[in-house]
Design a protein around this motif. Structure first.
Motif, PDB file in Angstrom:
ATOM      1  N   TYR B  65       0.808  -1.374  -0.032  1.00  0.00           N
ATOM      2  CA  TYR B  65       0.064  -0.177   0.198  1.00  0.00           C
ATOM      3  C   TYR B  65       0.764   1.374  -0.089  1.00  0.00           C
ATOM      4  O   TYR B  65       0.671   2.073  -0.770  1.00  0.00           O
ATOM      5  CB  TYR B  65      -0.876  -0.036   1.378  1.00  0.00           C
ATOM      6  CG  TYR B  65      -1.862   0.906   1.273  1.00  0.00           C
ATOM      7  CD1 TYR B  65      -2.424   1.630   0.228  1.00  0.00           C
ATOM      8  CD2 TYR B  65      -2.475   1.190   2.752  1.00  0.00           C
ATOM      9  CE1 TYR B  65      -3.481   2.402   0.405  1.00  0.00           C
ATOM     10  CE2 TYR B  65      -3.406   2.345   2.814  1.00  0.00           C
ATOM     11  CZ  TYR B  65      -4.097   2.597   1.780  1.00  0.00           C
ATOM     12  OH  TYR B  65      -5.084   3.735   1.868  1.00  0.00           O
ATOM     13  N   THR B  66       1.838   1.175   0.652  1.00  0.00           N
ATOM     14  CA  THR B  66       2.738   2.423   0.773  1.00  0.00           C
ATOM     15  C   THR B  66       3.487   2.597  -0.303  1.00  0.00           C
ATOM     16  O   THR B  66       4.080   3.481  -0.703  1.00  0.00           O
ATOM     17  CB  THR B  66       3.656   2.532   2.015  1.00  0.00           C
ATOM     18  OG1 THR B  66       2.982   1.692   3.384  1.00  0.00           O
ATOM     19  CG2 THR B  66       4.284   3.526   2.589  1.00  0.00           C
ATOM     20  N   MET B  67       4.076   1.499  -0.751  1.00  0.00           N
ATOM     21  CA  MET B  67       4.929   1.577  -1.998  1.00  0.00           C
ATOM     22  C   MET B  67       4.307   2.608  -3.173  1.00  0.00           C
ATOM     23  O   MET B  67       4.999   3.273  -3.860  1.00  0.00           O
ATOM     24  CB  MET B  67       5.294   0.194  -2.664  1.00  0.00           C
ATOM     25  CG  MET B  67       6.346  -0.635  -2.552  1.00  0.00           C
ATOM     26  SD  MET B  67       6.336  -2.049  -3.098  1.00  0.00           S
ATOM     27  CE  MET B  67       6.922  -3.309  -1.863  1.00  0.00           C
ATOM     28  N   GLY B  90      -9.958  -1.655  -4.783  1.00  0.00           N
ATOM     29  CA  GLY B  90      -9.466  -2.874  -4.873  1.00  0.00           C
ATOM     30  C   GLY B  90     -10.286  -4.127  -4.166  1.00  0.00           C
ATOM     31  O   GLY B  90     -10.601  -4.954  -4.610  1.00  0.00           O
ATOM     32  N   ALA B  91     -10.397  -3.586  -2.876  1.00  0.00           N
ATOM     33  CA  ALA B  91     -11.059  -4.651  -2.147  1.00  0.00           C
ATOM     34  C   ALA B  91     -12.474  -5.029  -2.580  1.00  0.00           C
ATOM     35  O   ALA B  91     -12.907  -6.210  -2.498  1.00  0.00           O
ATOM     36  CB  ALA B  91     -10.874  -4.024  -0.582  1.00  0.00           C
ATOM     37  N   TYR B  92     -13.211  -3.942  -2.768  1.00  0.00           N
ATOM     38  CA  TYR B  92     -14.514  -4.250  -3.350  1.00  0.00           C
ATOM     39  C   TYR B  92     -14.646  -4.982  -4.701  1.00  0.00           C
ATOM     40  O   TYR B  92     -15.521  -5.708  -4.951  1.00  0.00           O
ATOM     41  CB  TYR B  92     -15.533  -2.903  -3.160  1.00  0.00           C
ATOM     42  CG  TYR B  92     -15.975  -2.648  -1.986  1.00  0.00           C
ATOM     43  CD1 TYR B  92     -17.256  -3.289  -1.721  1.00  0.00           C
ATOM     44  CD2 TYR B  92     -15.277  -2.215  -0.788  1.00  0.00           C
ATOM     45  CE1 TYR B  92     -17.714  -3.202  -0.399  1.00  0.00           C
ATOM     46  CE2 TYR B  92     -15.961  -1.998   0.406  1.00  0.00           C
ATOM     47  CZ  TYR B  92     -17.206  -2.423   0.564  1.00  0.00           C
ATOM     48  OH  TYR B  92     -17.791  -2.456   1.860  1.00  0.00           O
ATOM     49  N   GLY B  93     -13.758  -4.772  -5.451  1.00  0.00           N
ATOM     50  CA  GLY B  93     -13.751  -5.398  -6.720  1.00  0.00           C
ATOM     51  C   GLY B  93     -13.522  -6.751  -6.365  1.00  0.00           C
ATOM     52  O   GLY B  93     -14.146  -7.601  -6.917  1.00  0.00           O
ATOM     53  N   THR B  94     -12.496  -7.053  -5.633  1.00  0.00           N
ATOM     54  CA  THR B  94     -12.298  -8.646  -5.129  1.00  0.00           C
ATOM     55  C   THR B  94     -13.555  -9.128  -4.559  1.00  0.00           C
ATOM     56  O   THR B  94     -14.101 -10.204  -4.790  1.00  0.00           O
ATOM     57  CB  THR B  94     -11.060  -8.686  -4.374  1.00  0.00           C
ATOM     58  OG1 THR B  94      -9.957  -8.153  -4.985  1.00  0.00           O
ATOM     59  CG2 THR B  94     -10.747 -10.241  -3.612  1.00  0.00           C
ATOM     60  N   LEU B 245      -4.177  -3.274  -5.462  1.00  0.00           N
ATOM     61  CA  LEU B 245      -3.656  -4.696  -5.101  1.00  0.00           C
ATOM     62  C   LEU B 245      -3.587  -5.052  -3.712  1.00  0.00           C
ATOM     63  O   LEU B 245      -3.991  -5.865  -3.152  1.00  0.00           O
ATOM     64  CB  LEU B 245      -2.418  -4.817  -5.777  1.00  0.00           C
ATOM     65  CG  LEU B 245      -1.833  -6.008  -5.771  1.00  0.00           C
ATOM     66  CD1 LEU B 245      -2.559  -7.240  -6.014  1.00  0.00           C
ATOM     67  CD2 LEU B 245      -0.422  -6.031  -6.493  1.00  0.00           C
ATOM     68  N   ALA B 246      -3.269  -3.789  -3.039  1.00  0.00           N
ATOM     69  CA  ALA B 246      -3.076  -3.999  -1.760  1.00  0.00           C
ATOM     70  C   ALA B 246      -4.299  -4.070  -0.949  1.00  0.00           C
ATOM     71  O   ALA B 246      -4.656  -4.981  -0.221  1.00  0.00           O
ATOM     72  CB  ALA B 246      -2.486  -2.692  -0.889  1.00  0.00           C
ATOM     73  N   GLY B 247      -5.301  -3.242  -1.575  1.00  0.00           N
ATOM     74  CA  GLY B 247      -6.649  -3.601  -0.961  1.00  0.00           C
ATOM     75  C   GLY B 247      -7.277  -4.953  -1.214  1.00  0.00           C
ATOM     76  O   GLY B 247      -8.103  -5.633  -0.355  1.00  0.00           O
TER      77      GLY B 247
END
Lengths: 242, 346, 289
Positions: B65-67, B90-94, B245-247
């Motif tokens: 996330y920080t990257m 990202g999280a909700y896409g997944t 992606l992190a999410g």
């Protein structure tokens, strides 16, 4: 022009002070722009710095005025070292910087511009301003944004005259101005020398030849030449260094 | 930036012979790649067997996330207080994929990344034109919009504050079984290493140099004939897709998503961690995430008031010269390793 | 009957707008003059609310407690300005923004430590209602609007009639020029910052009786304040006033139409404004990047 009663403190010779710059190095981030610049301005002298755009003339003035901090070198006025002083402290000491680009406060009237200078210096007597620039008297209520280039330059120099300045650092005073205004400024500079030292950065070489007592040619961040011989100045001897 | 990974600096060093580097330092330069990957991530990987696994996963995901934020801030000069929006995308896409459509968690990650790409591509087209101060604020606004969308407007499909649970809908996968925590941790570790290597690679490309150049002086970039809008947009999308992606990984890891992810109250976390670790440095995100998650964990367990200490640390780091934890440690570490290398040569 | 809802909605929007204005105007002025985004203003807002709440519980003097809230916020901002901002004014915008964020969350932590996590109800100073066109309206909300209007007029007088105010206006345009004249601009900075802090504290103290006082209250208004500042244009007082009331009305009337819309509509409005005019309604395009 008649003699002015407020012609500074220099005439008695007791506290004559020179502005002396020694070995000044200045950088913007990683880019070094001034390399060991030294110069000397005696009291009552008009010194001109000439050179191409980007040679470092403005940087030099801004550093003397305290807006940039040199990485090396000293800036002495009398017996104080000005390096590390804040710009307003230097201005209060009597070293006034008149910026280039004719920048006045566009939202403030001429009167308010002068009030601000009075507030900063405690000098509420505007006679000296109107002595040099009588036209400003008619424009007192006009906003800075509606002034012509020449009028702005008058206001900028006029503002700097309050509070009995010892040294005036004037950046590109005649750039883009009408010939008649340049004539006026030429007379002003000649008279100003009587009360304070003046350093001008100027591209107008005929004007420099007319008024300067000493000329420094600045090239690529270094002093390329120092010319104090009157004949040489009149003969534009510095041109070969530009 | 004293960081030698920084392309501008590297060019400078290559071109300026007066910066004579010792043999040891040059050796360190070539070693760096491998040392860079193996040491920090290796330590953290091993730590997975010692430290609690959730902690390691949290640190790894947070460092991903920080990257993204590190790239935005350190390479493009964008400060974004809107990272939660992309994280939540990202999280909700997944979550949508796994809750409504399929059961394959890998497809879920792909869906999350795609969602993040779409959101950031659209937002980027508008945002990257803005002045940096407005940019920071507008991203925050986007976060608030996303939050209310998830919480209220889209409530019929997001179930509002109750969130979406899909932990038991994920099916076992071959090779790396995501439903197994230890194997999930390995996957996250691999992703983090891959991204780290990817961003390291970007730094050396012309695109990386252009990013850095737009940060310093966009006009010059234009004069050189590069399209500064395209550069910024690409960088923006790249970074925020990484955030997505992190999410997505967060979603898989918890098996649950809620609007809380897009909460504006957490908007500054990635920025804070970036600065804490050291903006623009390659290890910054990892060090920062470790320090931040560790401190939050430790302080809230001991004192129960992590905000005060995080705030104090942040102000201290800023006043101490903005270099962050890694930025401060790096020269020391370099000297240390350099000495070790030269000793072992003799 | 229908009309009643709309009238109270407008009044509610006006009072919200007033609070937003008091909070955002300081932020906006600090940006205009010092080129900082002072997120810690939201800490002074929370602090003002907490001090007002504490004093009110102790001595039952509502207006005195509001005043002490504003004063405490002013003192806190003075301390922060001297210790932190004074050293970092010359740094770039992101730097000061993040530092101020550190102060904000650190301060929120300190508030949690002193007052605990539980939201507390502050008592309302004026608990009467008047009837406007047959609609009962709480007088307190009208007083808030009056105070905000008074503050706006006072700021305009200070900026246009006093020499300090003129110096501030000039410095917003070009701070180097003002300093070159010999004006101690750092004194202007301190004055502006503390003034902004006091206004934020005042906003918090006035807002406290309308919401619960809780440690996160500063963070909760962040998006709205940002939005007000963005729509109005960073650095513009008039713009801040206009957009504060705009946002207040959108939040208030929007919630009458469709509740979830209330929170989101202003942000959509903001995006629209930025698409058309990237520097806000009254923002100057001249400011450096």
């Amino acid at each position: 022009m008649r003699d002015v009663p407020w012609s500074g403190t220099g005439s008695d010779g007791a506290d004559t002070k020179a502005l002396v710059v020694e070995g000044l190095d200045v950088s913007y981030g990683d880019a070094k722009v001034l390399f060991g610049v030294s110069l000397r301005v005696e009291e009552g002298q008009l010194v001109a710095c000439v050179g191409r755009n980007g040679a470092g003339k403005t940087t030099l003035l801004r550093t003397i005025a305290g807006f940039l901090r040199p990485s090396a070198g000293r800036i002495r006025y009398g017996d104080v070292d000005l390096v590390g002083w804040k710009p307003y402290e230097i201005a209060r000491l009597g070293i006034r910087y008149v910026q280039q680009d004719k920048r006045v406060f566009s939202d403030l009237t001429v009167r308010e511009n002068l009030e601000l200078a009075s507030y900063a210096t405690g000098d509420r007597n505007w006679d000296i301003v109107f002595h040099y620039f009588p036209k400003l008297k008619e424009l007192l209520d006009r906003k800075g944004g509606y002034l012509s280039g020449g009028e702005r330059q008058m206001l900028m120099i006029g503002r700097a005259l309050l509070g009995n300045p010892k040294v005036l650092l004037i950046d590109e005073p005649t750039e883009g101005l009408a010939p008649s205004i340049v004539e006026l400024l030429r007379d002003v500079f000649r008279e100003l020398k009587k009360s304070s030292s003046v350093v001008i950065v100027e591209q107008n070489l005929p004007l420099v030849a007319d008024v300067a007592d000493k000329v420094y040619a600045v090239k690529e961040g270094r002093i390329a030449a120092e010319i104090s011989d009157a004949q040489a100045i009149k003969g534009h001897a510095y041109e070969q260094y530009l | 930036m004293s960081n030698t990974c920084d392309p501008a600096m590297r060019d400078l060093e290559a071109n300026v012979p007066s910066l004579k580097r010792t043999l040891a330092e040059r050796m360190l330069g070539t070693l760096k790649w491998w040392v860079g990957i193996l040491v920090p991530f290796g330590v953290l990987g091993l730590a997975g067997w010692i430290l609690p696994l959730p902690f390691v996963m949290e640190v790894l995901i947070f460092s991903i996330y920080t990257m993204a934020c590190n790239f935005l801030l350190g390479r493009l000069g964008f400060i974004s207080f809107g990272q939660p929006a992309y994280l939540a995308a990202g999280a909700y896409g997944t979550a949508f994929y796994l809750y409504y459509f399929g059961t394959d968690p890998y497809m879920g990650i792909v869906a999350g990344v795609l969602a993040g790409f779409v959101v950031s591509a659209l937002a980027g087209a508008v945002f990257v034109r803005l002045r940096s101060d407005y940019f920071a604020l507008v991203n925050l606004a986007l976060t608030v919009i996303v939050f209310y969308m998830l919480q209220k407007v889209l409530a019929p499909i997001t179930h509002g504050d109750n969130g979406l649970w899909f932990l038991d809908r994920m099916r076992n996968t071959p090779v790396l079984d995501i439903t197994n925590p230890r194997q999930l941790a390995l996957l996250i570790w691999l992703v983090a290493v891959a991204l780290w290597a990817f961003y390291k690679y970007i730094d050396g490309t012309i695109f990386g140099a252009c990013c850095l150049a737009t940060k310093t002086n966009e006009d010059k970039v234009k004069f050189l004939g590069y399209n500064d809008f395209a550069i910024r947009w690409t960088g923006f999308v790249l970074a925020n897709t990484t955030a997505a992606l992190a999410g997505s990984l967060y979603g898989i890891y918890f098996g649950f998503v809620s609007p809380e992810m897009a909460s504006a109250a957490r908007a500054a976390d990635p920025v804070v961690v970036t600065i804490l670790g050291g903006t623009g440095t390659l290890y910054g995100p990892l060090v920062g995430a470790l320090a931040y998650v560790g401190m939050k964990d430790l302080v809230s367990r001991l004192v129960g008031n992590w905000e005060f200490f995080v705030g104090l640390l942040l102000v201290t780091v800023m006043l101490a010269g903005e270099k962050g934890i890694w930025g401060t440690l790096q020269p020391i570490a370099q000297r240390w390793v350099g000495r070790w290398v030269s000793e072992s040569r003799e | 009957m229908e009309g009643n809802i709309w009238i109270s909605g407008v009044i509610y929007g006006l009072s919200m707008g007033s609070i937003f204005f008091l909070l955002a105007v300081g932020l906006s002025l600090c940006f205009g003059l010092m080129r900082i985004i002072s997120l810690d203003q939201l800490l002074y807002y929370s602090l003002g609310a907490y001090i007002a709440y504490t004093v009110e519980t102790a001595i039952h003097q509502p207006w005195l407690s509001v005043l002490s809230g504003a004063l405490a916020a002013g003192i806190a901002s003075l301390v922060v300005e001297r210790w932190v901002f004074y050293r970092i004014y010359a740094r770039e915008l992101t730097f000061t923004m993040i530092t101020s964020f550190g102060i904000l969350i650190g301060g929120v932590g300190a508030i949690k430590y002193v007052w605990g996590l539980i939201p507390r109800p502050a008592s309302i100073p004026v608990d009467i209602q008047v009837s406007i066109l047959g609609t009962p309206v709480p007088v307190y909300r009208l007083i808030i609007v009056a105070i905000a209007a008074g503050v706006y007029v006072a700021i305009q007088i200070v900026l246009n009639r006093t020499v300090i105010g003129k110096a501030i206006r000039a410095a917003v345009e070009d701070v180097d020029q003002v300093e070159g004249l010999g004006v101690d601009v750092y004194r202007l900075f301190t004055l502006t910052f503390v003034g902004a802090g006091m206004l934020s504290g005042l906003a918090g103290a006035l807002h406290a009786p309308l919401v619960m006082v809780d440690p996160q209250m500063g963070l909760e208004v962040v998006p709205f304040v940002f939005m007000v500042v963005i729509i109005g244009g960073l650095g513009s007082i008039k713009g801040t006033l206009v957009s504060a009331f705009l946002v207040g009305q959108v939040v208030s009337l929007g919630s009458l139409i469709y509740a979830p819309l209330a929170q989101m509509a202003p942000f959509v409005a903001m995006l629209m404004v930025l698409l058309v005019k990237p520097t806000g309604l009254y923002g100057s395009p001249l400011l450096r990047r």
